[in-house]
Each structure stands twice: as structure tokens, then as C-alpha cells.
Design a protein around this motif. Sequence first.
Motif, PDB file in Angstrom:
ATOM      1  N   LYS A 115       0.939  -1.124  -0.073  1.00  0.00           N
ATOM      2  CA  LYS A 115      -0.010   0.059   0.044  1.00  0.00           C
ATOM      3  C   LYS A 115       0.881   1.142  -0.035  1.00  0.00           C
ATOM      4  N   THR A 116       0.338   2.308  -0.795  1.00  0.00           N
ATOM      5  CA  THR A 116       0.962   3.565  -0.580  1.00  0.00           C
ATOM      6  C   THR A 116       0.320   4.341   0.320  1.00  0.00           C
ATOM      7  N   ALA A 117       0.640   5.569   0.624  1.00  0.00           N
ATOM      8  CA  ALA A 117       0.187   6.353   1.644  1.00  0.00           C
ATOM      9  C   ALA A 117      -1.214   6.829   1.415  1.00  0.00           C
ATOM     10  N   ASN A 118      -1.873   6.782   0.064  1.00  0.00           N
ATOM     11  CA  ASN A 118      -3.180   6.991   0.050  1.00  0.00           C
ATOM     12  C   ASN A 118      -3.897   5.726  -0.311  1.00  0.00           C
ATOM     13  N   PRO A 132       7.272  14.194  -0.044  1.00  0.00           N
ATOM     14  CA  PRO A 132       6.824  14.565   1.346  1.00  0.00           C
ATOM     15  C   PRO A 132       5.537  15.502   1.409  1.00  0.00           C
ATOM     16  N   THR A 133       5.521  16.286   0.432  1.00  0.00           N
ATOM     17  CA  THR A 133       4.524  17.600   0.572  1.00  0.00           C
ATOM     18  C   THR A 133       3.424  17.770  -0.314  1.00  0.00           C
ATOM     19  N   LEU A 134       3.772  17.051  -1.475  1.00  0.00           N
ATOM     20  CA  LEU A 134       2.583  17.482  -2.872  1.00  0.00           C
ATOM     21  C   LEU A 134       1.378  16.670  -2.352  1.00  0.00           C
ATOM     22  N   PRO A 135       0.144  17.249  -2.891  1.00  0.00           N
ATOM     23  CA  PRO A 135      -0.980  16.497  -2.508  1.00  0.00           C
ATOM     24  C   PRO A 135      -0.967  15.220  -3.028  1.00  0.00           C
ATOM     25  N   ILE A 136      -1.705  14.224  -2.318  1.00  0.00           N
ATOM     26  CA  ILE A 136      -1.959  12.851  -2.831  1.00  0.00           C
ATOM     27  C   ILE A 136      -3.373  12.599  -2.986  1.00  0.00           C
ATOM     28  N   ARG A 158       4.063   8.943   0.078  1.00  0.00           N
ATOM     29  CA  ARG A 158       4.885   9.842   0.960  1.00  0.00           C
ATOM     30  C   ARG A 158       6.440   9.250   0.955  1.00  0.00           C
ATOM     31  N   GLY A 159       7.087  10.335   0.943  1.00  0.00           N
ATOM     32  CA  GLY A 159       8.752   9.783   1.151  1.00  0.00           C
ATOM     33  C   GLY A 159       9.441  10.988  -0.005  1.00  0.00           C
ATOM     34  N   GLN A 219       0.051   5.462   7.429  1.00  0.00           N
ATOM     35  CA  GLN A 219       1.007   5.694   7.492  1.00  0.00           C
ATOM     36  C   GLN A 219       2.174   5.480   6.641  1.00  0.00           C
ATOM     37  N   PRO A 220       3.639   6.387   6.353  1.00  0.00           N
ATOM     38  CA  PRO A 220       4.560   6.041   5.404  1.00  0.00           C
ATOM     39  C   PRO A 220       4.802   4.729   5.152  1.00  0.00           C
TER      40      PRO A 220
END
Length: 324
Positions: A115-118, A132-136, A158-159, A219-220
Motif C-alpha cells: 500500500k502507498t500512503a493514500n 513528502p508534501t505534494l497533494p496525494i 509519501r517519501g 502511515q508512510p
Amino acid sequence: MIQTATLPLSARPSPLPQPSLWRTLMIVGLCVLLAVLAGCASRSGGYYKDDGPGARIPADIASIPDAVPRLERHAPANFRPYEVFGVRYIPIGEDQPYQQEGIASWYGRKFHGEKTANGETYDMYAMTAAHPTLPIPSYAKVTSRVNGRSIVVRINDRGPFHPGRIIDLSYVAASKLGLIGPGSGRVVVQAITNADIRAGRVPGATLMASASPVAEPVQPQARPVSAPVTPTALTPAPLTGAVTGGSIYLQFGAFSSMDNAQALAERVNAQMDGSLGQASVSHQPPLYKVRMGPFPSRDQAHQTASALSASAGMNPVIALDQGL
């Protein structure tokens, strides 16, 4: 006669290691420590432990197309600040311009299928990336400072959480930029925002909103999930000729490539209720437009657009025959 006491073997002090042995132990310990720290600081970037290319690399990954930007919906929670390894990150707004130059790395088989962060499934052979900060989810153009190549990726993770690195690319994205061998390289990352797509500043982008459910961030650290379901075959959408003046349409996207327009029309028709109509591709040089209609009035076009938004999460725009 004076007798000398002899200590039992178990009570005798152990001999000190020779200086050369001490140096060897210190070097080994330092190497282990550095490896642990590196693993904590970043999960990716070239070959690290059991990461790297997959066992069955597609024959021609250079032909895998870039991600096609489209309007994306975002869960409010995806914009909450978060902390990793003592560093606080604050995601930027979905229409906030962003451009940064720095080091890109990549991650591969170690996270393939997780799984990815979203909440999506990471596919090392898809044009995706972690930031780390762009919208997902969102999209970004990544340009190599070494060879000038550019790609478009979908940000769905994220990362990287490593000082000096600004983006983690999928295996195929890194390959198309020539980063597999060195493991990292200097790039420029430029956000593609929803505002850019609506304003028509992104060639080939679609105005159809993502039909994917809005997911709460996780979680990341990725966790294993089941393999993705294989999509069913879709019936090609019809290709129509030029339309008469004054007609009102719902338009989902406009492309310079007929293949891209055809692919979008097929996805639209597969996702929506057929009773509302069918999307088709019309050629108005130099563009291939994915549209539904014509409608007798703007009111009926608005009603159909509202029904599509409620039932399938689509947000087409109203356009005349010479519109967007």
C-alpha cells in the motif's frame, strides 16, 4: 619454601584483543551502524538490502506511457501535518504552485504490491512517485538535470525521508530518466495542479475527475495487500466526425493523440450509467475531444453533469462544438 597461589582458569582475566583485532571490530561495528542509520533515513534509492529491479522486467519499459493528469479529489486529512523521524512535514494546497530542484531516488521490488500512503497499490512498473508534501493523489513533471529528459508521474505516496532527496520515483519512472544505474540524480520537480488542468495549461490532461474513492492517509510505511484485479475488456467508443455549429456538449477531455482520447472515452463509458448516454471521440483538428451530446439546452447538459458527478464522480465541462 614459599608457595605461589594459582588462580583457577575461570577466574583468570581474559587476554585483551590485539590492536589489529580491535580495529577490525571497530570498523565492522561502524559499518553496521551506518547501514542501520541509512535504512532508517530512507527506504529507497538504487539498491538497498532486498530492494532493486524485479525478476520479470517488462521487455520495453521505455514505451510505458507517462501518467495522464486529471482532476483529483483529496481527503482533508491528506493535508494534515505529519512527522517522520523527528521531522515535521506540512503538505501544500492542491492548487499551490510548486517547483524544486534536488536529488531524486527510486524504489522497486521491496515495496511492489504494497500500500502507498493514500491506500493505492504500489506498482513499480507504473508511472508513480512518492513526495513528502505534494497533494496525494496529484501529478508532477520531473525533469533530469543530467540528460534533459522529462516525465509526468502520479504522486500517490509519501517519501523520501532522507536529507537531500526530494522525490522517490517508481522503478519505471527512474528508468525513463536514466536513474537506475546511479540510483539517484539531480532533477527539477514541478507540480501539475488542478488549477493548471482546468485552465488548459497541461497538454493531454483530462477534465474528468478521478472516480477513485477519497481515502484517508495511512502511515508512510507500506503494508502488504492483495494483488490488483485485472480490468475487463472495454468496447471501443465510436469516433464521430465534425459537429454542427451551436451544439451543446459535455466534454471530458481533449487530446492531440486519438489513442489517448479513445482510452478516456472507454473509461468514461465503463464507469457511468448507460441511460445517461455515451461518450464519443470527435476530431476537431488538431484535437481529439471526448464528449457526450449534443444536448438541446444548457439546463439539460447541467442536469446530466450533476447526475454524472453524483453517480460516478465525474466532472465534465459544458462546451459548444468549438469549445474546449
